[in-house]
Design a protein around this motif. Structure first.
Motif, PDB file in Angstrom:
ATOM      1  N   ALA A 243       3.858  -6.911  -2.794  1.00  0.00           N
ATOM      2  CA  ALA A 243       3.607  -5.556  -2.307  1.00  0.00           C
ATOM      3  C   ALA A 243       2.110  -5.295  -2.164  1.00  0.00           C
ATOM      4  O   ALA A 243       1.664  -4.659  -1.209  1.00  0.00           O
ATOM      5  N   LEU A 246       0.918  -7.057   1.019  1.00  0.00           N
ATOM      6  CA  LEU A 246       1.365  -6.392   2.236  1.00  0.00           C
ATOM      7  C   LEU A 246       0.547  -5.129   2.525  1.00  0.00           C
ATOM      8  O   LEU A 246       0.360  -4.754   3.682  1.00  0.00           O
ATOM      9  N   ASN A 247       0.054  -4.491   1.465  1.00  0.00           N
ATOM     10  CA  ASN A 247      -0.736  -3.275   1.627  1.00  0.00           C
ATOM     11  C   ASN A 247      -2.245  -3.535   1.596  1.00  0.00           C
ATOM     12  O   ASN A 247      -3.033  -2.592   1.538  1.00  0.00           O
ATOM     13  N   ARG A 248      -2.602  -4.834   1.628  1.00  0.00           N
ATOM     14  CA  ARG A 248      -4.004  -5.238   1.616  1.00  0.00           C
ATOM     15  C   ARG A 248      -4.770  -4.594   0.454  1.00  0.00           C
ATOM     16  O   ARG A 248      -5.861  -4.054   0.606  1.00  0.00           O
ATOM     17  N   MET A 249      -4.140  -4.648  -0.697  1.00  0.00           N
ATOM     18  CA  MET A 249      -4.727  -4.095  -1.911  1.00  0.00           C
ATOM     19  C   MET A 249      -4.724  -5.159  -3.002  1.00  0.00           C
ATOM     20  O   MET A 249      -3.915  -6.097  -2.957  1.00  0.00           O
ATOM     21  N   LEU A 254      -3.179  -1.408  -6.556  1.00  0.00           N
ATOM     22  CA  LEU A 254      -1.808  -0.956  -6.364  1.00  0.00           C
ATOM     23  C   LEU A 254      -1.240  -0.388  -7.661  1.00  0.00           C
ATOM     24  O   LEU A 254      -0.525   0.632  -7.651  1.00  0.00           O
ATOM     25  N   SER A 258       0.053   3.436  -8.040  1.00  0.00           N
ATOM     26  CA  SER A 258       1.454   3.631  -8.421  1.00  0.00           C
ATOM     27  C   SER A 258       1.582   4.472  -9.686  1.00  0.00           C
ATOM     28  O   SER A 258       2.401   5.396  -9.758  1.00  0.00           O
TER      29      SER A 258
END
Length: 286
Positions: A243, A246-249, A254, A258
């Motif tokens: 994840a 995919l979010n370039r983090m 992340l 979150s």
């Protein structure tokens, strides 16, 4: 309900002092708090509560006398209960300490106070109370850094944690108690800040215990997530890593996003969380 006890087998070391500080500080956050006074003869907190009420000091702190602490620990109309025991309630204290979230053990710096208080902690541990649930506080210090350091070292040599904040001996504390206030409500800002710092350490200790960070039995933990002090199942770790990509983090970014989102959504009614993370709950009326 959060249960905090101020216990010890030595009298005059500050159990009632710290119990009142903890109760008032939590009440300031909007929590429903009660002090349970277990000292039927002395009734320190019970009488202090009556004085506070007569002086119209806010927030109001309710204190009740309980001969059976088990009943006090199962009240459903409270967020926090703070127990204050006398020095001669050994049987009551030992049976109750297993059922509370944190035991605060105050001590002065002299060996006459340190030795029995540390022996008390050792006995609690032998009776099944995890050392991580015991927090010592050096109280009534005379200002000598050497004495304070030696006292804390003595506690730590026996495997216990001691608060960084030290409460000094001050007539202002006694004057505050005489008019129904706690040691964070004196006329001296420096003393109030010192007391607030101790309360923050108590809250931090409770939070770390709730997260399992301090508990001795960590056998159920598996894979470390990022470089934080908790672990997760390997499958969750892989999903989290994917994840983040995919979010370039980064995983840390992340995780922070979150956690912030979850806390602001699910903990907005918890006064302890609002106190610890005020930036997550902006005042909409401003």
């Amino acid at each position: 309900m959060l249960k905090i006890a101020c216990f010890g087998q030595k009298g005059g070391v500050g159990k009632s002092t710290i119990a009142r500080l903890v109760a008032v500080s939590f009440a300031r956050t909007g929590s429903r708090v009660k002090i349970v006074d277990l000292h039927a003869k002395q009734r320190t907190c019970l009488e202090w509560s009556a004085i506070r009420s007569s002086q119209s000091v806010a927030p109001v702190i309710v204190a009740d006398l309980f001969e059976e602490p088990a009943r006090a620990l199962h009240q459903t109309d409270l967020d926090i209960v703070v127990l204050d025991s006398g020095p001669h309630d050994a049987a009551t204290v030992l049976s109750t300490a297993r059922d509370v979230d944190l035991v605060i053990i105050p001590t002065a710096t002299s060996r006459d106070d340190l030795k029995p208080q540390v022996e008390f902690g050792l006995e609690l541990n032998r009776q099944g109370v995890d050392r991580s649930r015991l927090l010592y506080v050096v109280n009534m210090a005379n200002g000598s850094e050497t004495c304070i350091d030696e006292a804390k070292a003595y506690v730590r040599r026996h495997g216990f944690s001691v608060a960084d904040t030290t409460l000094v001996h001050s007539a202002s504390y006694m004057n505050a108690h005489d008019v129904g206030r706690c040691i964070a409500e004196t006329e001296l800002a420096g003393l109030n800040e010192q007391s607030d710092a101790l309360f923050r350490e108590v809250v931090d200790r409770i939070d770390r215990l709730a997260g399992g960070e301090l508990l001795e039995d960590n056998s159920k933990r598996t894979t470390r997530l990022v470089d934080c002090n908790f672990k997760v199942a390997p499958g969750f770790h892989r999903a989290f890593k994917t994840a983040a990509a995919l979010n370039r983090m980064s995983m840390r970014e992340l995780l922070e996003v979150s956690v912030r989102s979850w806390i602001s959504e699910n903990c907005k009614d918890d006064p302890r969380i609002r106190m610890l993370c005020p930036e997550l709950f902006p005042d909409k009326s401003a």
